[in-house]
Write a protein that holds these residues in place. Sequence first.
Motif, PDB file in Angstrom:
ATOM      1  N   PRO A 269       0.844  -1.201   0.000  1.00 52.28           N
ATOM      2  CA  PRO A 269       0.000   0.000   0.000  1.00 52.28           C
ATOM      3  C   PRO A 269       0.876   1.247   0.000  1.00 52.28           C
ATOM      4  O   PRO A 269       2.049   1.215   0.378  1.00 52.28           O
ATOM      5  CB  PRO A 269      -0.792  -0.123   1.319  1.00 52.28           C
ATOM      6  N   ASP A 270       0.292   2.352  -0.427  1.00 51.33           N
ATOM      7  CA  ASP A 270       1.032   3.614  -0.442  1.00 51.33           C
ATOM      8  C   ASP A 270       1.440   4.033   0.974  1.00 51.33           C
ATOM      9  O   ASP A 270       0.757   3.712   1.954  1.00 51.33           O
ATOM     10  CB  ASP A 270       0.173   4.721  -1.068  1.00 51.33           C
ATOM     11  N   ASN A 271       2.551   4.748   1.052  1.00 48.68           N
ATOM     12  CA  ASN A 271       3.006   5.352   2.296  1.00 48.68           C
ATOM     13  C   ASN A 271       3.215   4.332   3.417  1.00 48.68           C
ATOM     14  O   ASN A 271       2.779   4.523   4.557  1.00 48.68           O
ATOM     15  CB  ASN A 271       2.030   6.439   2.770  1.00 48.68           C
ATOM     16  N   THR A 272       3.866   3.227   3.073  1.00 50.45           N
ATOM     17  CA  THR A 272       4.191   2.218   4.068  1.00 50.45           C
ATOM     18  C   THR A 272       5.699   1.998   4.087  1.00 50.45           C
ATOM     19  O   THR A 272       6.427   2.519   3.255  1.00 50.45           O
ATOM     20  CB  THR A 272       3.477   0.881   3.781  1.00 50.45           C
ATOM     21  N   ILE A 273       6.164   1.208   5.032  1.00 49.97           N
ATOM     22  CA  ILE A 273       7.587   0.942   5.212  1.00 49.97           C
ATOM     23  C   ILE A 273       7.832  -0.544   4.976  1.00 49.97           C
ATOM     24  O   ILE A 273       7.251  -1.385   5.667  1.00 49.97           O
ATOM     25  CB  ILE A 273       8.032   1.307   6.645  1.00 49.97           C
ATOM     26  N   ARG A 274       8.662  -0.881   3.996  1.00 49.09           N
ATOM     27  CA  ARG A 274       8.980  -2.292   3.771  1.00 49.09           C
ATOM     28  C   ARG A 274       9.960  -2.770   4.833  1.00 49.09           C
ATOM     29  O   ARG A 274      11.017  -2.183   5.037  1.00 49.09           O
ATOM     30  CB  ARG A 274       9.575  -2.515   2.381  1.00 49.09           C
ATOM     31  N   ILE A 275       9.587  -3.845   5.511  1.00 49.20           N
ATOM     32  CA  ILE A 275      10.458  -4.448   6.508  1.00 49.20           C
ATOM     33  C   ILE A 275      11.326  -5.527   5.871  1.00 49.20           C
ATOM     34  O   ILE A 275      12.541  -5.548   6.016  1.00 49.20           O
ATOM     35  CB  ILE A 275       9.636  -5.056   7.663  1.00 49.20           C
ATOM     36  N   ASN A 276      10.675  -6.437   5.154  1.00 47.03           N
ATOM     37  CA  ASN A 276      11.370  -7.466   4.377  1.00 47.03           C
ATOM     38  C   ASN A 276      10.449  -7.883   3.242  1.00 47.03           C
ATOM     39  O   ASN A 276       9.435  -7.215   2.994  1.00 47.03           O
ATOM     40  CB  ASN A 276      11.785  -8.655   5.266  1.00 47.03           C
ATOM     41  N   GLU A 277      10.757  -8.969   2.587  1.00 47.80           N
ATOM     42  CA  GLU A 277       9.980  -9.354   1.409  1.00 47.80           C
ATOM     43  C   GLU A 277       8.527  -9.684   1.739  1.00 47.80           C
ATOM     44  O   GLU A 277       7.654  -9.564   0.885  1.00 47.80           O
ATOM     45  CB  GLU A 277      10.633 -10.556   0.721  1.00 47.80           C
ATOM     46  N   MET A 278       8.258 -10.081   2.954  1.00 46.65           N
ATOM     47  CA  MET A 278       6.908 -10.514   3.309  1.00 46.65           C
ATOM     48  C   MET A 278       6.231  -9.638   4.354  1.00 46.65           C
ATOM     49  O   MET A 278       5.100  -9.912   4.739  1.00 46.65           O
ATOM     50  CB  MET A 278       6.949 -11.967   3.837  1.00 46.65           C
ATOM     51  N   THR A 279       6.880  -8.595   4.793  1.00 44.44           N
ATOM     52  CA  THR A 279       6.352  -7.807   5.904  1.00 44.44           C
ATOM     53  C   THR A 279       6.511  -6.315   5.633  1.00 44.44           C
ATOM     54  O   THR A 279       7.514  -5.888   5.069  1.00 44.44           O
ATOM     55  CB  THR A 279       7.101  -8.154   7.214  1.00 44.44           C
ATOM     56  N   TYR A 280       5.511  -5.533   6.030  1.00 48.89           N
ATOM     57  CA  TYR A 280       5.617  -4.079   5.943  1.00 48.89           C
ATOM     58  C   TYR A 280       4.975  -3.452   7.175  1.00 48.89           C
ATOM     59  O   TYR A 280       4.256  -4.112   7.934  1.00 48.89           O
ATOM     60  CB  TYR A 280       4.983  -3.542   4.663  1.00 48.89           C
ATOM     61  N   ALA A 281       5.249  -2.171   7.374  1.00 51.10           N
ATOM     62  CA  ALA A 281       4.695  -1.442   8.505  1.00 51.10           C
ATOM     63  C   ALA A 281       3.902  -0.250   7.998  1.00 51.10           C
ATOM     64  O   ALA A 281       4.290   0.400   7.023  1.00 51.10           O
ATOM     65  CB  ALA A 281       5.813  -0.966   9.438  1.00 51.10           C
ATOM     66  N   THR A 282       2.804   0.026   8.659  1.00 53.59           N
ATOM     67  CA  THR A 282       2.055   1.239   8.356  1.00 53.59           C
ATOM     68  C   THR A 282       2.771   2.412   8.996  1.00 53.59           C
ATOM     69  O   THR A 282       3.299   2.306  10.110  1.00 53.59           O
ATOM     70  CB  THR A 282       0.630   1.168   8.900  1.00 53.59           C
ATOM     71  N   ARG A 283       2.826   3.527   8.300  1.00 52.80           N
ATOM     72  CA  ARG A 283       3.480   4.707   8.866  1.00 52.80           C
ATOM     73  C   ARG A 283       2.555   5.394   9.871  1.00 52.80           C
ATOM     74  O   ARG A 283       1.377   5.623   9.574  1.00 52.80           O
ATOM     75  CB  ARG A 283       3.854   5.698   7.762  1.00 52.80           C
ATOM     76  N   PRO A 284       3.077   5.720  11.048  1.00 45.63           N
ATOM     77  CA  PRO A 284       2.250   6.444  12.023  1.00 45.63           C
ATOM     78  C   PRO A 284       2.081   7.892  11.606  1.00 45.63           C
ATOM     79  O   PRO A 284       2.827   8.406  10.771  1.00 45.63           O
ATOM     80  CB  PRO A 284       3.071   6.344  13.312  1.00 45.63           C
ATOM     81  N   SER A 285       1.097   8.555  12.198  1.00 48.90           N
ATOM     82  CA  SER A 285       0.952   9.984  11.952  1.00 48.90           C
ATOM     83  C   SER A 285       2.148  10.708  12.549  1.00 48.90           C
ATOM     84  O   SER A 285       2.765  10.245  13.507  1.00 48.90           O
ATOM     85  CB  SER A 285      -0.343  10.502  12.584  1.00 48.90           C
ATOM     86  N   LYS A 286       2.485  11.852  11.969  1.00 52.24           N
ATOM     87  CA  LYS A 286       3.634  12.608  12.428  1.00 52.24           C
ATOM     88  C   LYS A 286       3.459  13.001  13.901  1.00 52.24           C
ATOM     89  O   LYS A 286       2.437  13.549  14.294  1.00 52.24           O
ATOM     90  CB  LYS A 286       3.819  13.870  11.579  1.00 52.24           C
ATOM     91  N   ASN A 287       4.467  12.708  14.687  1.00 51.67           N
ATOM     92  CA  ASN A 287       4.444  13.054  16.108  1.00 51.67           C
ATOM     93  C   ASN A 287       5.774  13.714  16.425  1.00 51.67           C
ATOM     94  O   ASN A 287       6.729  13.070  16.852  1.00 51.67           O
ATOM     95  CB  ASN A 287       4.235  11.803  16.961  1.00 51.67           C
TER      96      ASN A 287
END
Length: 338
Positions: A269-287
């Motif tokens: 999905p847009d605006n996410t962080i790739r962790i590895n080939e099978m895993t990603y993280a959603t970006r938190p709101s700016k803090n």
Amino acid sequence: MSESSANIIAPYILSVSRATDIPAFYSEWFFNRLKEGYCKWKNPFSGKENIVSFNSVRFIVFWSKNPAPLIPNLDLLKERNINFYIQFTINDYEAEKFEPSVPALYERIETFKYISKKYGKDSVIWRFDPLIITDKIGIADLIKRIEKIGSEIHSYTNKLVFSFADISTYAKVKSRLIQNNINYREWDNESMTQFAKEIKNLKGKKGWNLEMATCSEAINLAQYGIIHNSCIDAGQIAKIAYKDEILMNHLGIKIEKVSANLFGDNILPDNTIRINEMTYATRPSKNKDKGQRKLCGCIPSKDIGRYDTCPHQCVYCYANATQQLTNYINHNPKSEII
């Protein structure tokens, strides 16, 4: 700890440290305090002393020009379920002696490689900070120095962070440079843009797979592939500590599995962080960390350093009012505070 709870700070993320080089000079002190579970920290503006409890700490961002003294104890962090990365400044001002007490350049490069090989490329971020121009150092010279270092370490990290020396903002820095007969030049938008063009060309010519970022700079250099950095960065933390559910919940990050389309391509999905080939993280709101400079992109953390304690004696340093080493000489590694 006998002080009232009102004086106790219990962060999830420690910054070690913007104010002094704890890894290089106070490593023994830091791991003593980690064992004891707390340290004391004095507010440089109010003079109020607080207790920083380590009971909740899940992540540490180290800042250093020489993190070699950390190496024997880094595994202790893993044993305590504390992850880390190091903002590792490797400049090349050896000829000018701008950083008279840092180890030789080749030693710092070897330390960088060692940490990367043992703990991974995300564990060390290369900083060339600050970029200084003088009557003897031009933009072309800086590019050559970055090329020299980058040729050695570009495959051992994923990011290069730099900032442009802002001498006029710090009167004591300006005075020190004048006293040392350093004929500095201030950066302006034209010279910063010229540098951005040159660093982009260097990256392309060398094929470096490095993200480029500026630290606390107003100028927008996105057209040259240079972003505004978050030195204490939720995305960088997630790449390393994504299995730490407590920390991810604290940061508001969700860890998800990568889906595949009909053709078998991994789609993020847009605006996410790739962790590895099978895993990603959603970006938190700016803090944003409200205690930092206006242009700083860091998320909140607790810095435990103290000004006027660093013996690197860099001529451009804003964290030391003088070049006296009294605080360092009198330091007791068993004390509660630096």
